[in-house]
Design a protein around this motif. Sequence first.
Motif, PDB file in Angstrom:
ATOM      1  N   ASN A   1     -17.476   4.918   6.546  1.00 24.99           N
ATOM      2  CA  ASN A   1     -17.733   5.159   7.964  1.00 24.99           C
ATOM      3  C   ASN A   1     -17.109   4.094   8.862  1.00 24.99           C
ATOM      4  OD1 ASN A   1     -19.398   7.474   7.501  1.00 24.99           O
ATOM      5  ND2 ASN A   1     -21.018   6.073   6.822  1.00 24.99           N
ATOM      6  N   TYR A   2     -16.344   3.171   8.230  1.00 29.55           N
ATOM      7  CA  TYR A   2     -15.769   2.084   9.037  1.00 29.55           C
ATOM      8  C   TYR A   2     -14.256   1.988   8.894  1.00 29.55           C
ATOM      9  CZ  TYR A   2     -14.980  -2.464  11.169  1.00 29.55           C
ATOM     10  OH  TYR A   2     -14.514  -3.469  11.973  1.00 29.55           O
ATOM     11  N   SER A   3     -13.744   1.676   7.690  1.00 26.72           N
ATOM     12  CA  SER A   3     -12.305   1.463   7.498  1.00 26.72           C
ATOM     13  C   SER A   3     -11.798   2.236   6.299  1.00 26.72           C
ATOM     14  CB  SER A   3     -12.017  -0.033   7.312  1.00 26.72           C
ATOM     15  OG  SER A   3     -10.655  -0.235   6.962  1.00 26.72           O
ATOM     16  N   VAL A   4     -10.947   3.242   6.562  1.00 26.43           N
ATOM     17  CA  VAL A   4     -10.303   4.027   5.506  1.00 26.43           C
ATOM     18  C   VAL A   4      -8.822   4.112   5.856  1.00 26.43           C
ATOM     19  CG1 VAL A   4     -10.287   6.190   4.216  1.00 26.43           C
ATOM     20  CG2 VAL A   4     -12.425   5.382   5.266  1.00 26.43           C
ATOM     21  N   GLU A   5      -7.960   3.495   5.052  1.00 29.30           N
ATOM     22  CA  GLU A   5      -6.525   3.459   5.356  1.00 29.30           C
ATOM     23  C   GLU A   5      -5.697   3.725   4.110  1.00 29.30           C
ATOM     24  OE1 GLU A   5      -4.819   0.417   7.777  1.00 29.30           O
ATOM     25  OE2 GLU A   5      -6.750  -0.198   8.612  1.00 29.30           O
ATOM     26  N   LEU A   6      -4.497   4.296   4.329  1.00 29.70           N
ATOM     27  CA  LEU A   6      -3.510   4.380   3.258  1.00 29.70           C
ATOM     28  C   LEU A   6      -2.842   3.019   3.149  1.00 29.70           C
ATOM     29  CD1 LEU A   6      -1.797   7.807   4.037  1.00 29.70           C
ATOM     30  CD2 LEU A   6      -3.874   7.350   2.748  1.00 29.70           C
TER      31      LEU A   6
ATOM     32  N   LYS B   1      -7.051  14.526   5.090  1.00 30.67           N
ATOM     33  CA  LYS B   1      -8.277  15.269   5.371  1.00 30.67           C
ATOM     34  C   LYS B   1      -9.504  14.365   5.296  1.00 30.67           C
ATOM     35  CE  LYS B   1      -6.505  19.716   3.700  1.00 30.67           C
ATOM     36  NZ  LYS B   1      -6.546  20.707   2.575  1.00 30.67           N
ATOM     37  N   SER B   2      -9.427  13.341   4.447  1.00 30.60           N
ATOM     38  CA  SER B   2     -10.557  12.418   4.300  1.00 30.60           C
ATOM     39  C   SER B   2     -10.694  11.483   5.495  1.00 30.60           C
ATOM     40  CB  SER B   2     -10.404  11.592   3.018  1.00 30.60           C
ATOM     41  OG  SER B   2      -9.405  10.592   3.177  1.00 30.60           O
ATOM     42  N   GLY B   3      -9.713  11.517   6.391  1.00 26.20           N
ATOM     43  CA  GLY B   3      -9.763  10.650   7.572  1.00 26.20           C
ATOM     44  C   GLY B   3      -9.020   9.346   7.411  1.00 26.20           C
ATOM     45  N   ALA B   4      -8.271   9.191   6.314  1.00 21.13           N
ATOM     46  CA  ALA B   4      -7.545   7.945   6.084  1.00 21.13           C
ATOM     47  C   ALA B   4      -6.483   7.742   7.147  1.00 21.13           C
ATOM     48  CB  ALA B   4      -6.899   7.957   4.697  1.00 21.13           C
ATOM     49  N   MET B   5      -6.384   6.499   7.643  1.00 23.71           N
ATOM     50  CA  MET B   5      -5.380   6.162   8.648  1.00 23.71           C
ATOM     51  C   MET B   5      -4.009   6.068   7.996  1.00 23.71           C
ATOM     52  SD  MET B   5      -6.332   5.614  11.828  1.00 23.71           S
ATOM     53  CE  MET B   5      -5.126   4.424  12.370  1.00 23.71           C
ATOM     54  N   ALA B   6      -3.042   6.834   8.509  1.00 20.61           N
ATOM     55  CA  ALA B   6      -1.653   6.748   8.052  1.00 20.61           C
ATOM     56  C   ALA B   6      -0.833   6.161   9.179  1.00 20.61           C
ATOM     57  CB  ALA B   6      -1.129   8.125   7.672  1.00 20.61           C
ATOM     58  N   LEU B   7       0.135   5.341   8.841  1.00 20.47           N
ATOM     59  CA  LEU B   7       0.926   4.642   9.849  1.00 20.47           C
ATOM     60  C   LEU B   7       2.195   5.418  10.173  1.00 20.47           C
ATOM     61  CD1 LEU B   7       0.640   1.002   8.525  1.00 20.47           C
ATOM     62  CD2 LEU B   7      -0.877   2.230  10.060  1.00 20.47           C
ATOM     63  N   PHE B   8       2.494   5.558  11.474  1.00 27.15           N
ATOM     64  CA  PHE B   8       3.746   6.180  11.881  1.00 27.15           C
ATOM     65  C   PHE B   8       4.907   5.308  11.422  1.00 27.15           C
ATOM     66  CE2 PHE B   8       0.818   7.938  15.099  1.00 27.15           C
ATOM     67  CZ  PHE B   8       1.041   9.283  14.850  1.00 27.15           C
ATOM     68  N   GLY B   9       5.964   5.959  10.938  1.00 28.37           N
ATOM     69  CA  GLY B   9       7.138   5.201  10.505  1.00 28.37           C
ATOM     70  C   GLY B   9       7.097   4.810   9.045  1.00 28.37           C
ATOM     71  N   GLU B  10       5.967   5.053   8.359  1.00 29.67           N
ATOM     72  CA  GLU B  10       5.877   4.750   6.933  1.00 29.67           C
ATOM     73  C   GLU B  10       6.184   6.006   6.134  1.00 29.67           C
ATOM     74  OE1 GLU B  10       5.401   2.037   5.151  1.00 29.67           O
ATOM     75  OE2 GLU B  10       5.245   0.701   6.875  1.00 29.67           O
TER      76      GLU B  10
END
Length: 882
Positions: A669-674, A646-655
């Motif tokens: 506002n730039y880079s948010v990732e799991l 919900k926070s917009g974090a990028m999740a990777l397919f296959g993980e």
Amino acid sequence: MTSTQIRQTFLDFFKSKGHEIVPSAPMIVKNDPTLMFINSGMAPFKDIFLGNAPIRFPRVADTQKCLRVSGKHNDLEEVGVDTYHHTMFEMLGNWSFGDYFKKEAITWAWELLTEVYKLDKNRLYVTVFEGYEKENLAFDQEAFDMWKSFIDESRIINGNKKDNFWEMGDTGPCGPCSEIHIDLRDDDERAKIDGKTLVNNDHPQVIEIWNNVFMEFERKADGSLVKLPKQHVDTGMGFERLCVALQGKKSNYDTDVFQPLIQFIEQHTNNQYRKDEKIDIAMRVMADHVRTIAFSIADGQLPSNNKAGYVIRRILRRAVRYYYTFLEVNEPILYKMVDVLAKQMGSFFPELLQQQSLIEKVIKEEETSFMKTLGSGINRFESYILKLTTNTNPSLLGRDGEGLINGVFAFELFDTFGFPIDLTQLLAREKNLSVDMETFNNCLLEQKTRSRAAAAVETDDWVTVSDSNNFSFVGYDRTEAPAKILRYRKVSAKGKTQYQLVLNETPFYAESGGQVGDTGSLQSINESINIIDTKKENGVWMHIAETLPEKLDVEFDAKIDVDRRREIQNNHTATHLMHAALRKILGTHVEQKGSLVNDEYLRFDFSHFAKVTAEEIAEIEHLVNEKIRENITLNIQLLGIDDARKSGAMALFGEKYGDVVRVVTFDKNYSVELCGGTHTHATGTIGLFKITSESAVAAGVRRIEAITSKAAMEFFNAQCATLQNVNEALKNPKNTLKGIEDLVAKNTELEKRLAGFEKQQVIAIKNELITKVVAQNGINIIKQKIEIGSNEMLKDLCFQLKAEIENAAIYLGAEISGKATIAVAFSDSLIKEKNMNAGNIIKQILKEINGGGGGQAAFATAGGTNLSGIENALKGAESMLN
């Protein structure tokens, strides 16, 4: 019930029994060298069964995507031929981790099948483990007694170790199991033969639909069995088979799981299902295989030439081979089926819809490429047949001579050119021939033996040093920590021995998510050993060393190589910054498809359908370096997976993500990732970012390699040094680029003038040689050692002489660039009438100049190191006229 309703009913039933419903794990396995694909419902929970991961939910239910095409569970060759084996399949499962056991599992299985799904009780049979005396395994009395309360004793069958003791592989969790089988035959068939006699006998209508495995043991590498810390229940019900039973069908392929795909094939190939066995098999193969391929790509595994990627490519090519051969389709079609699959299953597996475009492009490119392979393989086969019918060379034949194609040739087609052996057999039958399969199989066995020997790994059992199982990773915040060895094991491969050490506490990051493992040392008062790598297997951190400490039960100081870790972190953080830049500049369709982060460089694979232009690369570099200069502070949060998304974090397919995830942010506002990797505390420490290459990996997938920090500075310093050398070579012009352009222009003019001089020189030499023609038996011979500047001039001279002299036999020798050079050329008339061949003559005289060469019948050349041998070579060439 539709297949969608059947799946949902299963999950709703076990949710009502207190089970947590969890999503399917990706089919592609990471951090487990013993398993390439998820091949059973229990595989994602393996670390829980082994006690290597905490139990968050004691009761769990799911539907798991599975793939069985390699190793012990290899069903590939049955797929399509029969109607119930598959490559990819769904396994419905309910799990108890140390909670309930046989009583509840059996009771709920019976309730769901007979009261909820309302299957006919009189069509059901169950099996229980009969015991195995050699391993002191007893008859499963508890399961037998439970089943007696639900089903007539005559329908309970004792099963042997092969059928009723479940093991995933040579090692790992295992235990007795109780299967549920259903008899789907018509009533008149059931009246003739008791279904009990057909259980576990490969009858297509008497099939196993559910297996309840009672996990009690772990199989060790030496074959022994030890009790697991807790008893677990692992059940697996074949979703596709359950649909057969509930939809009243005779085949998995007749259910709505596969029918939309088969109907698409019918419409687009002008073939009809259920009219011809070979056509039916081809359609079933296509319908099955496209599911496997599409889900594998969605889970992050592209077709390739090694490991898991090779398995996926092999499955795809098997599908192409079937439709090419039996449906007479000679253009890509599998990729068109992805849309049908996505609409059918995308609501439950959204990754298919989200990545549909990429999946289609990858499959289409693979199909197109293999079509070319098939075409070239058929051409090679036809060429072989031509030689076979016009040449009595026995090496072309198989063991028994006439009518048998050499198995070595068939294996060469298969191994070198990727041409399937059954297609070779099919082509052979069309020529009233057969393939020497004994020789082919021997070649195949030899290759497998070599491969196994090269990849052979001997892994000893774990040796326990401490009974403690407590473990903590402290490497996010610390670079050293006090540590004790909990256990270790020896691993031998290719004559090299290493030791894998498990510590109670460690600052070493284990290879994961594309980031390489840490190196460093374990130091005690008495000694120090080097840690050369750190890997993760089933949730266990393994510190790899080439030597074992002399004293194992002492406290060590575990220290990572700080300088190396710093460079790895720079590259990892830069990867996040670049990923965000790619999405901003190229578009939000960009998704990570693979990465490698080490201390030297970063590599990033991503979805994009065009080459990244020089202008776009410049923009990406500019944006990343801008973010580096902003010195953005790292922000880490631990959030629930739903809150993280919900926070917009990028999740990777296959993980595969847990319920709590680590969210890495560099500017919200730039880079948010799991991400579970290590990072710089602020972007400014990266210093500098530079892209070094951009290339294609597969259809719709591009690769960027880049450097940062020290490596980037060294790169720019080297570029500056090169530019300085260029300036000095150009006498330090005011404008370096203008100086180079002027130099290129002058060089072009000189090359034109030189070409003119060379042309005049060739004409002069030609005119002189024409005066030296010797006529002999109707052949005009020129044999001469000459002076000439290049091989191109020598070739031009020969062709000019052939053009002006009839029946010309030309033998010329020269020293060119310090090498002895011979040229032989013949007029077409001599080739046709006297069977003269320049290439054959050149091969005969190579020894005179100690060289090599070759060519065609009309023209051939040789070059060698023996300058004094030119005259003898020319004489030898001319003598072959007589």
